[in-house]
Design a protein around this motif. Structure first.
Motif, PDB file in Angstrom:
ATOM      1  N   ASN A  39       0.472   3.960  -3.028  1.00 20.28           N
ATOM      2  CA  ASN A  39       0.125   5.359  -2.752  1.00 20.28           C
ATOM      3  C   ASN A  39       1.226   6.296  -3.223  1.00 20.28           C
ATOM      4  N   VAL A  65      -5.269   0.540  -4.299  1.00 17.55           N
ATOM      5  CA  VAL A  65      -5.166   0.647  -2.840  1.00 17.55           C
ATOM      6  C   VAL A  65      -6.533   0.485  -2.192  1.00 17.55           C
ATOM      7  N   LEU A  66      -7.549   1.128  -2.750  1.00 16.25           N
ATOM      8  CA  LEU A  66      -8.878   1.064  -2.166  1.00 16.25           C
ATOM      9  C   LEU A  66      -9.483  -0.328  -2.276  1.00 16.25           C
ATOM     10  N   GLY A  91       1.280   6.541  -6.943  1.00 17.56           N
ATOM     11  CA  GLY A  91       0.084   7.261  -7.383  1.00 17.56           C
ATOM     12  C   GLY A  91       0.261   8.768  -7.271  1.00 17.56           C
ATOM     13  N   LYS A 114      -7.738   9.992  -4.862  1.00 13.61           N
ATOM     14  CA  LYS A 114      -8.822   9.726  -5.811  1.00 13.61           C
ATOM     15  C   LYS A 114      -9.765  10.922  -5.902  1.00 13.61           C
ATOM     16  N   VAL A 129       0.814  -1.210   0.000  1.00  8.90           N
ATOM     17  CA  VAL A 129       0.000   0.000   0.000  1.00  8.90           C
ATOM     18  C   VAL A 129       0.853   1.268   0.000  1.00  8.90           C
ATOM     19  N   ALA A 144      -4.640   4.449  -7.117  1.00  6.78           N
ATOM     20  CA  ALA A 144      -5.557   4.737  -6.013  1.00  6.78           C
ATOM     21  C   ALA A 144      -6.637   3.676  -5.902  1.00  6.78           C
ATOM     22  N   ASP A 145      -7.196   3.265  -7.041  1.00  8.93           N
ATOM     23  CA  ASP A 145      -8.231   2.231  -7.014  1.00  8.93           C
ATOM     24  C   ASP A 145      -7.674   0.903  -6.504  1.00  8.93           C
ATOM     25  N   ASP A 156      -4.992   8.103   2.426  1.00 10.99           N
ATOM     26  CA  ASP A 156      -4.154   8.616   1.342  1.00 10.99           C
ATOM     27  C   ASP A 156      -4.796   8.358  -0.020  1.00 10.99           C
ATOM     28  N   ALA A 157      -5.297   7.135  -0.214  1.00  7.65           N
ATOM     29  CA  ALA A 157      -5.897   6.792  -1.498  1.00  7.65           C
ATOM     30  C   ALA A 157      -7.187   7.566  -1.733  1.00  7.65           C
ATOM     31  N   ASP A 189      -8.614   3.699   3.139  1.00  5.35           N
ATOM     32  CA  ASP A 189      -7.276   4.269   3.246  1.00  5.35           C
ATOM     33  C   ASP A 189      -7.342   5.767   2.955  1.00  5.35           C
ATOM     34  N   ARG A 203      -4.964   7.165 -11.048  1.00  3.04           N
ATOM     35  CA  ARG A 203      -6.285   6.622 -10.700  1.00  3.04           C
ATOM     36  C   ARG A 203      -6.205   5.114 -10.511  1.00  3.04           C
TER      37      ARG A 203
END
Length: 267
Positions: A185, A207-208, A188, A221, A181, A204-205, A216-217, A214, A201
């Motif tokens: 991040n 990580v989510l 990203g 995003k 992660v 970020a997706d 940061d993500a 999260d 993007r």
């Protein structure tokens, strides 16, 4: 040594102060207030019964005289009242004295223990300096699969605005752990700074998908959606972000953007 002495004196003072409160005390059973009329009635009844026994001949004259004397002497004798003991003023005075000594020791010894220090230096000694970028590079070369060292090196590159080196280092981490992660991040944010919105993007997706809340993500995003004028999407993302990332470093920046996105989305 001074801290040990202070702690000892403080605990001793606390013990002396609390001792009277913790000591077990005997509590007398409540006694009704003696009534003189009741005493007289009981005495008369007992003497009458004694006289009946003497008249009936069921008691010897010597026993009659002895019991009559006991009844007459004991009928009106009352128990002494119990008085509460004086307050433990000596204990409290000693505890106060010890507490005062402890406070004086703190006032005297704490500045002495602090000594001459540079700003930010802890009392217990010199703060450990963070490794330099060159030292991290040396460590990373010696242990190319050391993920914590690689992440620290990437952060050092970010701090020096060396975007290309930071991205390469984050990619090296992802080659070892594709679900890292911090690396996702980090890369990203680097892609976002470089204008690579699609890549940012995707990061970020990713990580989510691994960590749905999260901060940061969610922050990243929301920025991407705001930049793309996806107002409703930014509002949805930042609503969660402001819930979980109330103290996140980017929260102060997001709040006015969030309100602007709400207005533009007609919410």
């Amino acid at each position: 040594m001074s801290y040990l002495l202070f702690t000892t004196l403080f605990l001793a003072a606390l013990a002396f102060a609390a001792r009277p409160l913790l000591a077990r005390r005997e509590t007398a059973w409540p006694v009704e207030t003696p009534d003189a009329h009741d005493d007289v009635a009981r005495a008369v009844s007992s003497l009458r019964d004694l006289e009946f026994a003497r008249a009936a001949g069921t008691i010897a004259p010597a026993d009659h005289e002895r019991l009559r004397g006991l009844l007459e002497r004991g009928a009106f004798v009352h128990e002494r009242e119990t008085r509460s003991g004086p307050a433990p003023w000596r204990t409290l005075a000693l505890a106060s004295l010890l507490a005062g000594i402890a406070v004086v020791l703190v006032v005297i010894e704490l500045p002495r223990a602090a000594g001459d220090r540079a700003p930010g230096e802890p009392i217990t000694g010199t703060a450990v300096a963070a490794p330099t970028t060159a030292e991290l590079e040396t460590r990373a070369k010696a242990s190319p699969r050391d993920v914590p060292t690689l992440l620290a090196l990437a952060e050092a590159y970010v701090g020096e605005d060396r975007v290309t080196e930071a991205v390469v280092t984050y990619q090296a981490v992802l080659a070892i752990d594709k679900d890292s992660v911090p690396a996702l991040n980090g890369i990203g944010f680097m892609l976002f700074r470089s204008g690579e919105m699609n890549g940012a993007r995707i990061a970020a997706d990713r990580v989510l998908a691994l960590r749905p809340r999260d901060a940061d993500a969610l922050f990243l995003k929301g920025l991407i959606q705001y930049r793309a004028e996806d107002w409703r999407g930014a509002v949805d993302t930042w609503t969660i972000y402001l819930d979980v990332g109330e103290f996140h470093p980017g929260a102060a920046m997001v709040r006015p953007l969030y309100e602007d996105a709400r207005k533009k989305a007609g919410l």
